[in-house]
Design a protein around this motif. Sequence first.
Motif, mmCIF file in Angstrom:
data_model
loop_
_atom_site.group_PDB
_atom_site.id
_atom_site.type_symbol
_atom_site.label_atom_id
_atom_site.label_comp_id
_atom_site.label_asym_id
_atom_site.label_seq_id
_atom_site.Cartn_x
_atom_site.Cartn_y
_atom_site.Cartn_z
ATOM 1 N N GLY A 48 0.822 -1.208 0.000
ATOM 2 C CA GLY A 48 0.000 0.000 0.000
ATOM 3 C C GLY A 48 0.849 1.247 0.000
ATOM 4 O O GLY A 48 0.589 2.187 0.768
ATOM 5 N N ALA A 49 1.840 1.284 -0.869
ATOM 6 C CA ALA A 49 2.785 2.403 -0.904
ATOM 7 C C ALA A 49 2.182 3.662 -1.490
ATOM 8 O O ALA A 49 2.781 4.739 -1.408
ATOM 9 N N GLY A 50 1.000 3.550 -2.087
ATOM 10 C CA GLY A 50 0.373 4.727 -2.669
ATOM 11 C C GLY A 50 1.250 5.352 -3.736
ATOM 12 O O GLY A 50 1.773 4.670 -4.617
ATOM 13 N N ARG A 51 1.456 6.645 -3.634
ATOM 14 C CA ARG A 51 2.220 7.377 -4.637
ATOM 15 C C ARG A 51 3.696 7.482 -4.291
ATOM 16 O O ARG A 51 4.435 8.270 -4.866
ATOM 17 N N THR A 70 4.741 -1.632 -3.114
ATOM 18 C CA THR A 70 3.631 -2.089 -3.947
ATOM 19 C C THR A 70 2.361 -1.305 -3.677
ATOM 20 O O THR A 70 2.176 -0.726 -2.597
ATOM 21 N N ASP A 71 1.482 -1.325 -4.665
ATOM 22 C CA ASP A 71 0.137 -0.795 -4.478
ATOM 23 C C ASP A 71 -0.800 -1.496 -5.453
ATOM 24 O O ASP A 71 -0.380 -1.973 -6.516
ATOM 25 N N PHE A 72 -2.068 -1.562 -5.083
ATOM 26 C CA PHE A 72 -3.110 -2.165 -5.898
ATOM 27 C C PHE A 72 -3.397 -1.339 -7.151
ATOM 28 O O PHE A 72 -3.831 -1.857 -8.180
ATOM 29 N N SER A 73 -3.139 -0.030 -7.066
ATOM 30 C CA SER A 73 -3.482 0.915 -8.126
ATOM 31 C C SER A 73 -2.332 1.119 -9.102
ATOM 32 O O SER A 73 -1.240 1.549 -8.711
ATOM 33 N N GLU A 74 -2.574 0.844 -10.381
ATOM 34 C CA GLU A 74 -1.569 1.106 -11.404
ATOM 35 C C GLU A 74 -1.245 2.592 -11.498
ATOM 36 O O GLU A 74 -0.096 2.978 -11.746
ATOM 37 N N LYS A 75 -2.268 3.447 -11.299
ATOM 38 C CA LYS A 75 -2.047 4.886 -11.368
ATOM 39 C C LYS A 75 -1.124 5.353 -10.254
ATOM 40 O O LYS A 75 -0.220 6.167 -10.490
ATOM 41 N N ALA A 76 -1.335 4.844 -9.039
ATOM 42 C CA ALA A 76 -0.469 5.214 -7.921
ATOM 43 C C ALA A 76 0.980 4.826 -8.206
ATOM 44 O O ALA A 76 1.910 5.610 -7.973
ATOM 45 N N ILE A 77 1.171 3.622 -8.723
ATOM 46 C CA ILE A 77 2.533 3.145 -9.007
ATOM 47 C C ILE A 77 3.156 3.943 -10.142
ATOM 48 O O ILE A 77 4.355 4.257 -10.115
ATOM 49 N N ALA A 78 2.370 4.310 -11.139
ATOM 50 C CA ALA A 78 2.899 5.132 -12.231
ATOM 51 C C ALA A 78 3.377 6.486 -11.717
ATOM 52 O O ALA A 78 4.440 6.980 -12.119
ATOM 53 N N ILE A 79 2.598 7.096 -10.819
ATOM 54 C CA ILE A 79 2.998 8.368 -10.225
ATOM 55 C C ILE A 79 4.282 8.190 -9.422
ATOM 56 O O ILE A 79 5.212 9.009 -9.506
ATOM 57 N N ALA A 80 4.362 7.104 -8.639
ATOM 58 C CA ALA A 80 5.550 6.843 -7.822
ATOM 59 C C ALA A 80 6.774 6.614 -8.698
ATOM 60 O O ALA A 80 7.873 7.144 -8.417
ATOM 61 N N GLN A 81 6.631 5.828 -9.747
ATOM 62 C CA GLN A 81 7.755 5.553 -10.647
ATOM 63 C C GLN A 81 8.257 6.822 -11.315
ATOM 64 O O GLN A 81 9.469 7.006 -11.502
ATOM 65 N N GLU A 95 6.073 -1.680 -7.708
ATOM 66 C CA GLU A 95 5.379 -2.728 -8.445
ATOM 67 C C GLU A 95 3.900 -2.746 -8.078
ATOM 68 O O GLU A 95 3.537 -2.511 -6.928
ATOM 69 N N VAL A 96 3.059 -3.050 -9.064
ATOM 70 C CA VAL A 96 1.637 -3.251 -8.815
ATOM 71 C C VAL A 96 1.439 -4.635 -8.214
ATOM 72 O O VAL A 96 1.933 -5.634 -8.753
ATOM 73 N N ALA A 97 0.751 -4.708 -7.071
ATOM 74 C CA ALA A 97 0.511 -5.994 -6.415
ATOM 75 C C ALA A 97 -0.711 -5.901 -5.522
ATOM 76 O O ALA A 97 -1.000 -4.845 -4.939
ATOM 77 N N ASN A 98 -1.414 -7.011 -5.413
ATOM 78 C CA ASN A 98 -2.598 -7.117 -4.560
ATOM 79 C C ASN A 98 -2.168 -7.600 -3.179
ATOM 80 O O ASN A 98 -1.527 -8.659 -3.056
ATOM 81 N N ALA A 99 -2.527 -6.858 -2.145
ATOM 82 C CA ALA A 99 -2.136 -7.220 -0.778
ATOM 83 C C ALA A 99 -2.676 -8.577 -0.351
ATOM 84 O O ALA A 99 -2.121 -9.208 0.556
ATOM 85 N N GLU A 100 -3.745 -9.039 -1.000
ATOM 86 C CA GLU A 100 -4.350 -10.315 -0.632
ATOM 87 C C GLU A 100 -3.705 -11.503 -1.336
ATOM 88 O O GLU A 100 -3.978 -12.647 -0.975
ATOM 89 N N ALA A 101 -2.850 -11.236 -2.328
ATOM 90 C CA ALA A 101 -2.192 -12.315 -3.081
ATOM 91 C C ALA A 101 -0.882 -11.769 -3.643
ATOM 92 O O ALA A 101 -0.766 -11.477 -4.834
#
Length: 247
Positions: A48-51, A70-81, A95-101
Amino acid sequence: MQEKELYNNWHEQRGSTETDNHVLNDPWYQTVMRLLPDLSHKKVLEIGAGRGAFAIWMAQQYPSASIIATDFSEKAIAIAQNKIADSTLKNLCFEVANAEALPYPDKHFDIVISCETMEHVLNPQAMANEIYRVLKPGGEFMLTTENYLNGMLIAWLHAWVTKRPFNSGSGIQPHENFFIFSKVANYFKKAGLHLIHTESNHYQWLLLPGVNPARLCTKQVQSSFFQSIFKPFGRHYTFIGKRPNSY
């Protein structure tokens, strides 16, 4: 609209109005900064790193650490990158990743960090189980989340009565779990994780119409006695624990 698209829109909106310095001043990040162990030469996962503000801070503070954020949101990860595209940080990967898996091997990380994320996960128990799975035996986790055993109960009651989405004060999230600290602690227990420290801050005593919530709130108390008395009622709860060596 799917949940991931809702989160993408949410991060795009928040990213246009918040600075990294503003984010790092949030009470949960300040608490984790104070309690964070030495990350040097450690494999670190942030869920859940957000941005990306806190992950970038960790990478700058501990250049020998290997950090995956990691974050579930591709947009958040794109902003972070984009924030580190022209930087010299080589020890941080978003990286985009689901906390549940989580897409990582068993027993892989020395420490897992997650700030204000579990309350927005559809299956919090699955997230706790994943934290256990990816931690090395003896590895440590630090997690912060909301605790609504305080004046925020009024906001929840209002949401239930009016059938409107709950607003914590920082905007309506696509998903929000009703959490109290004991419920979260039980997720960790069921996952096989052992808690070694808990603390809280931001004591929202009451909410009244037309009154700034900050006037009815104590952000922090200095006395250790009152900290222990008020701890169950702190809105922002911090859990520190580990995966036992014997498991």
